[in-house]
Design a protein around this motif. Structure first.
Motif, PDB file in Angstrom:
ATOM      1  N   LEU A  34       0.818  -1.266  -0.081  1.00 50.56           N
ATOM      2  CA  LEU A  34       0.015   0.057   0.448  1.00 50.56           C
ATOM      3  C   LEU A  34       1.057   1.329   0.635  1.00 50.56           C
ATOM      4  O   LEU A  34       0.709   2.084  -0.523  1.00 50.56           O
ATOM      5  N   LEU A  35       2.490   1.192   0.591  1.00 49.42           N
ATOM      6  CA  LEU A  35       2.815   2.656   0.573  1.00 49.42           C
ATOM      7  C   LEU A  35       3.204   2.428  -1.303  1.00 49.42           C
ATOM      8  O   LEU A  35       3.821   3.854  -1.047  1.00 49.42           O
ATOM      9  N   ALA A  36       3.174   1.609  -1.250  1.00 52.69           N
ATOM     10  CA  ALA A  36       4.228   1.613  -2.971  1.00 52.69           C
ATOM     11  C   ALA A  36       2.960   1.752  -3.428  1.00 52.69           C
ATOM     12  O   ALA A  36       3.370   2.934  -5.216  1.00 52.69           O
ATOM     13  N   LEU A  37       2.000   1.970  -3.256  1.00 52.09           N
ATOM     14  CA  LEU A  37       0.407   2.320  -3.851  1.00 52.09           C
ATOM     15  C   LEU A  37       0.170   4.121  -3.768  1.00 52.09           C
ATOM     16  O   LEU A  37      -0.982   4.775  -4.600  1.00 52.09           O
ATOM     17  N   GLY A  38       0.926   4.595  -2.724  1.00 55.34           N
ATOM     18  CA  GLY A  38       0.783   6.072  -2.521  1.00 55.34           C
ATOM     19  C   GLY A  38      -0.056   6.274  -1.344  1.00 55.34           C
ATOM     20  O   GLY A  38       0.401   7.078  -0.878  1.00 55.34           O
ATOM     21  N   ALA A  39       0.017   5.389  -0.213  1.00 57.52           N
ATOM     22  CA  ALA A  39      -0.708   5.290   0.751  1.00 57.52           C
ATOM     23  C   ALA A  39       0.204   5.718   1.817  1.00 57.52           C
ATOM     24  O   ALA A  39       1.677   5.890   1.642  1.00 57.52           O
ATOM     25  N   MET A  85      -2.805   3.561   8.232  1.00 61.70           N
ATOM     26  CA  MET A  85      -2.097   4.142   7.107  1.00 61.70           C
ATOM     27  C   MET A  85      -3.187   5.431   6.908  1.00 61.70           C
ATOM     28  O   MET A  85      -4.641   5.275   7.333  1.00 61.70           O
ATOM     29  N   ALA A  86      -3.030   6.081   5.721  1.00 54.96           N
ATOM     30  CA  ALA A  86      -3.854   7.026   4.896  1.00 54.96           C
ATOM     31  C   ALA A  86      -3.864   7.220   3.663  1.00 54.96           C
ATOM     32  O   ALA A  86      -2.217   6.332   3.420  1.00 54.96           O
ATOM     33  N   ASP A  87      -4.899   7.118   2.803  1.00 55.93           N
ATOM     34  CA  ASP A  87      -5.157   7.335   1.859  1.00 55.93           C
ATOM     35  C   ASP A  87      -3.933   8.413   0.896  1.00 55.93           C
ATOM     36  O   ASP A  87      -3.889   9.648   1.866  1.00 55.93           O
ATOM     37  N   PRO A  88      -4.150   8.792  -0.251  1.00 52.80           N
ATOM     38  CA  PRO A  88      -3.192  10.111  -0.986  1.00 52.80           C
ATOM     39  C   PRO A  88      -3.890  11.395  -0.672  1.00 52.80           C
ATOM     40  O   PRO A  88      -3.260  12.266  -0.306  1.00 52.80           O
ATOM     41  N   GLU A  89      -5.436  10.844   0.155  1.00 48.94           N
ATOM     42  CA  GLU A  89      -5.539  12.427   0.805  1.00 48.94           C
ATOM     43  C   GLU A  89      -5.641  12.524   1.722  1.00 48.94           C
ATOM     44  O   GLU A  89      -6.015  13.579   2.644  1.00 48.94           O
ATOM     45  N   GLY A  90      -4.791  11.700   2.578  1.00 45.73           N
ATOM     46  CA  GLY A  90      -4.512  11.702   4.465  1.00 45.73           C
ATOM     47  C   GLY A  90      -6.291  11.190   5.176  1.00 45.73           C
ATOM     48  O   GLY A  90      -5.843  11.141   6.247  1.00 45.73           O
ATOM     49  N   ASN A  91      -6.389  10.448   4.111  1.00 45.78           N
ATOM     50  CA  ASN A  91      -8.205   9.486   5.168  1.00 45.78           C
ATOM     51  C   ASN A  91      -7.000   8.687   5.037  1.00 45.78           C
ATOM     52  O   ASN A  91      -6.672   6.959   5.289  1.00 45.78           O
ATOM     53  N   GLU A  92      -6.923   8.091   7.040  1.00 42.35           N
ATOM     54  CA  GLU A  92      -6.828   7.414   8.108  1.00 42.35           C
ATOM     55  C   GLU A  92      -7.533   6.000   7.569  1.00 42.35           C
ATOM     56  O   GLU A  92      -8.528   5.772   7.066  1.00 42.35           O
ATOM     57  N   PHE A  93      -7.138   4.761   7.624  1.00 40.51           N
ATOM     58  CA  PHE A  93      -7.278   3.155   7.857  1.00 40.51           C
ATOM     59  C   PHE A  93      -7.204   2.611   8.117  1.00 40.51           C
ATOM     60  O   PHE A  93      -5.066   2.625   8.501  1.00 40.51           O
ATOM     61  N   CYS A  94      -6.749   1.406   8.397  1.00 34.80           N
ATOM     62  CA  CYS A  94      -5.895   0.588   9.456  1.00 34.80           C
ATOM     63  C   CYS A  94      -5.924  -0.622   8.219  1.00 34.80           C
ATOM     64  O   CYS A  94      -6.583  -1.619   8.222  1.00 34.80           O
TER      65      CYS A  94
END
Length: 131
Positions: A92-97, A113-122
């Motif tokens: 997921l880091l490689a995808l942009g997280a 983690m956070a998606d490319p707009e900063g939304n948290e997810f686990c």
């Protein structure tokens, strides 16, 4: 009669970018798009199927002018099905997280983690078969 959970709406700046990211994370595909909106899912919902039983919800990304300003009050949890939690976090880091710190502490079995707009997810425990 009850209601059904049919979709999760996510306000964002760039629906196309977030939809592409989450399609890669979840193995979903774009099922609908219109001006400022992109919907992704694992199936194309029909009224009949949704009335018959609870089906997996779709995710709808809706363009809004403002950016995210505070910690999310609602977030997604994902569980890898074919690799370890750490290996999935690296994918997921490689995808942009990015990794996120929400005060979870160092001794957790999940990764925030956070998606490319900063939304948290686990990223939770792995569901991969034990070898």
């Amino acid at each position: 009669m009850t209601s059904r959970f049919t979709e999760l709406a996510v306000d964002c700046r760039d629906p196309e970018r977030l939809a592409a990211f989450w399609c890669e994370v979840l193995g979903f595909e774009v099922i609908d798009r219109s001006e400022g909106k992109v919907e992704i899912g694992s199936w194309v919902p029909t009224v009949e199927e949704v009335r018959a039983r609870q089906m997996p919800p779709t995710v709808l990304f809706i363009e809004v002018p403002e950016g995210r300003s505070v910690k999310n009050r609602l977030h997604l949890d994902v569980s890898p099905i074919d690799r370890s939690t750490d290996d999935e976090a690296n994918r997921l880091l490689a995808l942009g997280a990015t990794r996120a710190d929400v005060g979870q502490g160092p001794d957790r079995k999940w990764v925030v983690m956070a998606d490319p707009e900063g939304n948290e997810f686990c990223v939770l425990r792995s569901l991969a078969p034990k070898s």
